[in-house]
Design a protein around this motif. Structure first.
Motif, PDB file in Angstrom:
ATOM      1  N   UNK A 121       0.835  -1.199   0.000  1.00  0.00           N
ATOM      2  CA  UNK A 121       0.000   0.000   0.000  1.00  0.00           C
ATOM      3  C   UNK A 121       0.871   1.250   0.000  1.00  0.00           C
ATOM      4  N   UNK A 122       0.660   2.100  -0.998  1.00  0.00           N
ATOM      5  CA  UNK A 122       1.402   3.361  -1.069  1.00  0.00           C
ATOM      6  C   UNK A 122       0.953   4.265   0.076  1.00  0.00           C
ATOM      7  N   UNK A 123       1.799   5.218   0.439  1.00  0.00           N
ATOM      8  CA  UNK A 123       1.358   6.210   1.446  1.00  0.00           C
ATOM      9  C   UNK A 123       0.123   6.962   0.939  1.00  0.00           C
ATOM     10  N   UNK A 124      -0.648   7.465   1.855  1.00  0.00           N
ATOM     11  CA  UNK A 124      -1.904   8.128   1.516  1.00  0.00           C
ATOM     12  C   UNK A 124      -1.698   9.267   0.516  1.00  0.00           C
ATOM     13  N   UNK A 125      -0.615   9.991   0.651  1.00  0.00           N
ATOM     14  CA  UNK A 125      -0.344  11.118  -0.265  1.00  0.00           C
ATOM     15  C   UNK A 125       0.037  10.649  -1.668  1.00  0.00           C
ATOM     16  N   UNK A 126       0.440   9.379  -1.813  1.00  0.00           N
ATOM     17  CA  UNK A 126       0.839   8.865  -3.126  1.00  0.00           C
ATOM     18  C   UNK A 126      -0.285   8.109  -3.832  1.00  0.00           C
ATOM     19  N   UNK A 127      -1.416   7.894  -3.150  1.00  0.00           N
ATOM     20  CA  UNK A 127      -2.545   7.190  -3.774  1.00  0.00           C
ATOM     21  C   UNK A 127      -3.289   8.128  -4.710  1.00  0.00           C
ATOM     22  N   UNK A 128      -3.854   7.565  -5.781  1.00  0.00           N
ATOM     23  CA  UNK A 128      -4.620   8.392  -6.707  1.00  0.00           C
ATOM     24  C   UNK A 128      -5.978   8.748  -6.092  1.00  0.00           C
ATOM     25  N   UNK A 129      -6.577   9.801  -6.609  1.00  0.00           N
ATOM     26  CA  UNK A 129      -7.822  10.338  -6.059  1.00  0.00           C
ATOM     27  C   UNK A 129      -8.967   9.322  -6.126  1.00  0.00           C
ATOM     28  N   UNK A 130      -9.040   8.545  -7.214  1.00  0.00           N
ATOM     29  CA  UNK A 130     -10.103   7.534  -7.329  1.00  0.00           C
ATOM     30  C   UNK A 130     -10.022   6.515  -6.208  1.00  0.00           C
ATOM     31  N   UNK A 131      -8.824   6.057  -5.891  1.00  0.00           N
ATOM     32  CA  UNK A 131      -8.646   5.074  -4.826  1.00  0.00           C
ATOM     33  C   UNK A 131      -9.038   5.667  -3.481  1.00  0.00           C
ATOM     34  N   UNK A 132      -8.606   6.880  -3.220  1.00  0.00           N
ATOM     35  CA  UNK A 132      -8.921   7.521  -1.941  1.00  0.00           C
ATOM     36  C   UNK A 132     -10.428   7.708  -1.790  1.00  0.00           C
ATOM     37  N   UNK A 133     -11.071   8.283  -2.788  1.00  0.00           N
ATOM     38  CA  UNK A 133     -12.504   8.569  -2.702  1.00  0.00           C
ATOM     39  C   UNK A 133     -13.313   7.276  -2.634  1.00  0.00           C
ATOM     40  N   UNK A 134     -12.969   6.299  -3.462  1.00  0.00           N
ATOM     41  CA  UNK A 134     -13.714   5.037  -3.472  1.00  0.00           C
ATOM     42  C   UNK A 134     -13.616   4.331  -2.130  1.00  0.00           C
ATOM     43  N   UNK A 135     -12.413   4.211  -1.609  1.00  0.00           N
ATOM     44  CA  UNK A 135     -12.253   3.515  -0.335  1.00  0.00           C
ATOM     45  C   UNK A 135     -12.835   4.299   0.829  1.00  0.00           C
ATOM     46  N   UNK A 136     -12.706   5.607   0.799  1.00  0.00           N
ATOM     47  CA  UNK A 136     -13.312   6.421   1.845  1.00  0.00           C
ATOM     48  C   UNK A 136     -14.829   6.238   1.852  1.00  0.00           C
ATOM     49  N   UNK A 137     -15.433   6.251   0.683  1.00  0.00           N
ATOM     50  CA  UNK A 137     -16.881   6.046   0.591  1.00  0.00           C
ATOM     51  C   UNK A 137     -17.279   4.645   1.055  1.00  0.00           C
ATOM     52  N   UNK A 138     -16.501   3.641   0.668  1.00  0.00           N
ATOM     53  CA  UNK A 138     -16.805   2.271   1.115  1.00  0.00           C
ATOM     54  C   UNK A 138     -16.725   2.151   2.633  1.00  0.00           C
ATOM     55  N   UNK A 139     -15.706   2.731   3.229  1.00  0.00           N
ATOM     56  CA  UNK A 139     -15.562   2.660   4.683  1.00  0.00           C
ATOM     57  C   UNK A 139     -16.691   3.418   5.380  1.00  0.00           C
ATOM     58  N   UNK A 140     -17.078   4.562   4.834  1.00  0.00           N
ATOM     59  CA  UNK A 140     -18.154   5.338   5.443  1.00  0.00           C
ATOM     60  C   UNK A 140     -19.485   4.580   5.356  1.00  0.00           C
ATOM     61  N   UNK A 141     -19.786   4.026   4.189  1.00  0.00           N
ATOM     62  CA  UNK A 141     -21.045   3.292   4.042  1.00  0.00           C
ATOM     63  C   UNK A 141     -21.021   2.014   4.886  1.00  0.00           C
ATOM     64  N   UNK A 142     -19.871   1.375   4.987  1.00  0.00           N
ATOM     65  CA  UNK A 142     -19.721   0.222   5.867  1.00  0.00           C
ATOM     66  C   UNK A 142     -19.992   0.629   7.322  1.00  0.00           C
ATOM     67  N   UNK A 143     -19.413   1.756   7.739  1.00  0.00           N
ATOM     68  CA  UNK A 143     -19.631   2.244   9.100  1.00  0.00           C
ATOM     69  C   UNK A 143     -21.092   2.560   9.360  1.00  0.00           C
ATOM     70  N   UNK A 144     -21.751   3.182   8.393  1.00  0.00           N
ATOM     71  CA  UNK A 144     -23.172   3.490   8.547  1.00  0.00           C
ATOM     72  C   UNK A 144     -23.988   2.198   8.623  1.00  0.00           C
ATOM     73  N   UNK A 145     -23.656   1.220   7.790  1.00  0.00           N
ATOM     74  CA  UNK A 145     -24.366  -0.066   7.817  1.00  0.00           C
ATOM     75  C   UNK A 145     -24.219  -0.742   9.177  1.00  0.00           C
ATOM     76  N   UNK A 146     -22.991  -0.896   9.627  1.00  0.00           N
ATOM     77  CA  UNK A 146     -22.725  -1.532  10.923  1.00  0.00           C
ATOM     78  C   UNK A 146     -23.385  -0.729  12.036  1.00  0.00           C
ATOM     79  N   UNK A 147     -23.145   0.575  12.020  1.00  0.00           N
ATOM     80  CA  UNK A 147     -23.619   1.435  13.085  1.00  0.00           C
ATOM     81  C   UNK A 147     -25.117   1.483  13.208  1.00  0.00           C
ATOM     82  N   UNK A 148     -25.789   1.748  12.117  1.00  0.00           N
ATOM     83  CA  UNK A 148     -27.235   1.893  12.208  1.00  0.00           C
ATOM     84  C   UNK A 148     -27.907   0.559  12.499  1.00  0.00           C
TER      85      UNK A 148
END
Length: 167
Positions: A121-148
């Motif tokens: 895994x590259x450092x966060x600053x070296x990851x492309x924007x698509x990877x950052x946004x996609x994974x951030x959205x997946x983690x957020x929706x996962x958190x909302x699913x688990x949480x709610x």
């Protein structure tokens, strides 16, 4: 006699609630890591579920489809612990926003704090924007699913327990 029955019912309810939390964790991890694999397969992200296997030197197979399937299984199992962590911290808050915060913090932990544990895994600053946004959205929706899911179940059980005590 009546107190013993109430204690037994309370124990049974807590055991089944723990089982429910574990199931929410397993299915949340399974479903959202499968979605993560689809995002990886469609090149929305350069990071797939095989990331969970990266800290161990298991050979090149972990970078292929088999590695991603094993990664999905590992994420599903790790998600049980994540669900119990959410249950300890936020279960009493019956809103979607704690899940959003939880998912964001989980993303920060994996991609920020634990980044050195993942050699591929590259450092966060070296990851492309698509990877950052996609994974951030997946983690957020996962958190909302688990949480709610956990908060809803917690509040449903508290309401029914309150009705049982009143009658």
């Amino acid at each position: 006699m009546k107190n013993t029955q109430k204690e037994q019912q309370k124990q049974e309810a807590s055991v089944s609630f723990h089982a429910t939390v574990a199931l929410i964790g397993v299915f949340g991890g399974l479903f959202w890591s499968l979605i993560g694999y689809v995002a990886f397969y469609l090149n929305f992200s350069r990071v797939g579920p095989a990331l969970a296997l990266m800290p161990w030197a298991l050979g090149d197979w972990k970078n292929g489809w088999l590695g991603h399937l094993v990664g999905i299984a590992v994420i599903s199992l790790l998600s049980i612990g994540v669900a119990f962590l959410y249950r300890l911290v936020f279960a009493k808050v019956n809103h979607w926003w704690p899940g959003l915060i939880f998912g964001f913090l989980l993303w920060v932990v994996v991609f920020g704090l634990l980044n050195p544990l993942f050699p591929g895994l590259k450092p966060l600053t070296a990851l492309d924007l698509n990877t950052i946004v996609t994974n951030l959205c997946l983690y957020i929706v996962y958190g909302i699913f688990i949480g709610y899911s956990i908060s809803y179940e917690y509040h449903e059980r508290t309401v029914h327990e309150g009705e049982a005590i009143q009658s």
